[in-house]
Design a protein around this motif. Structure first.
Motif: not given
Length: 252
Positions: A52-60, A98-117
């Motif tokens: 499974p893709l290991e995706v990391l989102y970050v939030s400022a 699979a598909k990964i959103a660059k802008d994860g949204g949500g209350k924290c405004n999550w943004k795509l940082s990196e992922f493992n495949l």
């Protein structure tokens, strides 16, 4: 089975230990205008499978509060949100998507940082009795400065296509363990790239099981004792070698 030991797993451990992290809303809600990254992996063997893709989102917006071990002062760093995204097999083929959103949204405004495949062995006994699946191989694709701050990432403009070659690598451990594992060995176990305007990542590895490299561990830690690496042609690596020479294996 040996697990992938990487940033994704470390982050999960941190969240379990950090009570404050539990209060952060990690819900993803990509906006309708987000860009997506299409991921495609070609499985090279019936004995392997994409993990499974290991995706990391970050939030400022939702930052982590940390404490300095030096002076006990509290400080803030970018918020982390590790997510696993399963790949789906495309029809009856060996392609997984699979598909990964660059802008994860949500209350924290999550943004795509990196992922493992990547891929890993899920069945090992076809190459030897008692073998268990070992470590995975693949790539880390980064999208921001936070992920690439170690300076190890090469920037690729546009879509990314990777076609690495792998060989079987059998590790026989004799010190504190009797487990014998089967892993995949490549020129790089994990390729590190930074995507610039990347909307598609294709991972199309090949696997040649006619060339098997073996690692034979020491039975005791004592002077003069060295692990042994045996190449497919029967030759033995010089004493003290801990990583097989991929070019020697890959040579025709």
């Amino acid at each position: 089975m040996y697990k992938r030991f990487n940033l994704f797993i470390l982050l999960q451990a941190v969240f379990l230990l950090n009570g404050c992290a539990q209060a952060t809303d990690r819900t993803l809600s990509p906006p309708s205008d987000t860009e997506w990254v299409d991921v495609q992996i070609k499985n090279p063997s019936p004995y392997t499978k994409p993990f499974p893709l290991e995706v990391l989102y970050v939030s400022a917006t939702c930052k982590r509060e940390l404490m300095s071990m030096r002076d006990g002062q509290h400080y803030e760093k970018m918020g982390y949100n590790p997510v696993k995204i399963p790949l789906q097999k495309h029809n009856d083929s060996d392609i997984w998507v699979a598909k990964i959103a660059k802008d994860g949204g949500g209350k924290c405004n999550w943004k795509l940082s990196e992922f493992n495949l990547g891929i890993e062995y899920v069945d090992a006994t076809h190459l030897g009795k008692g073998l268990v699946p070992g470590t995975a191989v693949g790539a880390t694709i980064a999208f921001d400065d936070n992920a690439t701050k170690n300076g190890l990432f090469k920037t690729v403009h546009g879509d990314i296509t990777l076609s690495p070659k792998y060989y079987p690598y059998i590790r026989v451990r004799k010190l504190n363990s009797t487990e014998t594992s089967l892993s995949l060995l490549g020129e790089q176990n994990f390729i590190s790239l930074r995507g610039d305007a990347t909307t598609k990542v294709s991972f199309i590895p090949s696997l040649d099981e006619t060339k098997v490299t073996r690692y034979i561990g020491v039975e005791k830690k004592e002077p003069g004792a060295h692990a042994k690496i045996i190449y497919p042609d029967g030759s033995v690596a010089s004493e003290g070698t801990i990583i097989p020479d991929f070019n020697k294996i890959n040579a025709k």
